[in-house]
Design a protein around this motif. Structure first.
Motif, short mmCIF file in Angstrom:
data_model
loop_
_atom_site.label_atom_id
_atom_site.label_comp_id
_atom_site.label_asym_id
_atom_site.label_seq_id
_atom_site.Cartn_x
_atom_site.Cartn_y
_atom_site.Cartn_z
N TRP A 258 56.49 37.25 33.35
CA TRP A 258 55.43 38.22 33.05
C TRP A 258 55.78 39.05 31.83
O TRP A 258 54.89 39.46 31.07
N VAL A 273 45.75 42.53 33.20
CA VAL A 273 46.26 41.58 34.18
C VAL A 273 47.42 42.18 34.95
O VAL A 273 47.48 42.09 36.19
N LEU A 277 47.77 43.00 38.99
CA LEU A 277 48.87 42.48 39.80
C LEU A 277 49.55 43.60 40.58
O LEU A 277 49.95 43.42 41.73
N GLN A 372 45.65 36.03 36.32
CA GLN A 372 46.71 36.80 36.96
C GLN A 372 47.51 35.96 37.95
O GLN A 372 48.65 36.29 38.28
#
Length: 416
Positions: A258, A273, A277, A372
């Motif tokens: 990420w 995104v 999350l 995501q």
């Protein structure tokens, strides 16, 4: 470059790490995610000291699978049974960046989720496969709430109600100690090959079968299935922390992946995104407003095949509450690259198969959710994987997904 890999393998085998100093650049970086800790070391001396703590005595290097490219290497290596995945970036002949992720031990006869697989003869005398699962027995089962979803949905009679267009292969589910034994027909010959194109006609068959599934269960909720909130958080960075003491490779990659996504994706989309999350509830509420249904949850080529005019759909281990658009977004992430249609054509076929049940807003929200769920793979492949073909694939994917999701965010306000 081969010299760096040779030196790395020799250090693992002999426990003599000092010689590795010559293979790292002076300002090299090491990033590792191991059971119980995340490691960051900068500079040649600090890296060598860290590796010396890993390999302080001679050991047996068993598994060693390496790929090399001009810019770096990727390898899976096991020393005394401890498996790790390595990615290396080179600067000239020296290692400039080194990522390491713990991996679960290799297990002969284990499936992708860690479930135990056994070839058996079914009661009717035909070849079959027995799959033993334990509720919450792997990281994915724990993310799903400590369930054995395929077994529980069968026991509840849900999988027996699937449309005739879908073939699961399951013939029985039996209690087995602390888990379940799932008996299945052997459909391996009917599955899609690992490589090669998927025709648009085959894609339409998959969409038609998925559309029938979604229509059959629209508006229903199920005990024993994954919730929408858990599904949306299945690849969240928080999973890495929850699984810190484990050795499954996917949770070990999530934080670094990420970070790579945030590096390569446009900042506005990346931040939206990552916010979703961190708190999946607002997006879950928005998706529910468009009506949910039963989704397979892992609709992709590895689980798909075709037999006797039906679509084979295996591994219902993260099936549960979702929307058709969430399902197709996951499918696009995995299979757009090998389908003989553009993404827009694939979405046209999806909408046609759903027969008016998916609005533009529903589709937008599903695509936001899709990024995501899978953006970490795009980020890791674009930034960390040294294979130029892998990097090009990921950047091409992001070239479609980022502007598409930006537009969806603007239309729906789906950022947390």
């Amino acid at each position: 470059m081969s010299g760096a890999l040779d030196a790395l393998r020799a250090a693992m085998a002999t426990g003599d790490v000092d010689a590795l100093a010559r293979t790292y650049a002076r300002n090299a970086e090491l990033r590792a995610s191991l059971p119980g800790r995340r490691v960051r070391r900068d500079g040649r001396a600090a890296i060598v000291a860290e590796l010396a703590a890993w390999w302080d005595v001679p050991g047996e290097v068993g598994e060693w699978r390496a790929g090399e490219w001009p810019a770096g290497a990727a390898l899976t290596a096991a020393r005394d049974g401890v498996r790790r995945r390595h990615y290396l970036h080179f600067s000239g002949d020296l290692i400039a960046r080194h990522w390491v992720y713990a991996m679960a031990p290799a297990s002969l006869g284990a499936g992708n989720s860690g479930a135990e697989l056994e070839r058996v003869t079914l009661p009717d005398g035909t070849p079959g496969i027995a799959k033993r699962v334990v509720p919450g027995g792997d990281w994915l089962g724990r993310v799903a709430g400590g369930r054995a979803i395929t077994a529980e949905l069968w026991q509840a009679g849900v999988l027996q109600r699937l449309p005739a267009a879908i073939e699961t292969g399951i013939v029985a589910v039996e209690p087995d100690g602390d888990g379940w034994r799932i008996l299945m027909r052997d459909l391996s010959a009917a599955l899609l090959p690992a490589e090669g194109p998927i025709s648009r006609a085959r894609h339409r068959e998959v969409m038609t079968a998925a559309g029938a599934l979604h229509a059959a269960f629209r508006g229903e909720r199920f005990e024993g299935a994954i919730t929408l909130e858990r599904h949306l958080a299945i690849s969240a960075p928080a999973i890495a922390e929850a699984e810190r003491d484990g050795s499954d490779v996917i949770p070990k990659q999530l934080e670094t992946a990420w970070e790579a996504f945030a590096e390569v994706a446009d900042d506005d989309v990346a931040q939206a995104v990552l916010a979703n999350l961190a708190d999946p509830e607002p997006l879950a509420r928005a998706l529910r407003a468009g009506a949910t249904t039963l989704v397979h949850g892992d609709l992709r080529d590895d689980n798909l095949g075709f037999v006797d005019g039906r679509v084979v759909l295996l591994d219902w281990d993260i099936a549960g509450e979702g929307t058709p658009a969430l399902e197709v977004a996951w499918y696009l992430c995995h299979d757009a690259w090998r389908t003989q249609a553009t993404r827009e054509e694939m979405l046209e076929d999806f909408l046609a198969a759903e027969d008016g049940a998916v609005s533009e807003r529903d589709l937008d929200l599903g695509l936001v959710a899709g990024l995501q769920l899978y953006g970490w793979i795009f980020g890791h492949s674009a930034v960390i994987h040294p294979d130029p073909a892998e990097r090009a694939w990921a950047r091409e994917e992001l070239g479609w997904w980022v502007p598409r999701v930006r537009a969806a965010l603007e239309r729906t306000g789906a950022a947390a």
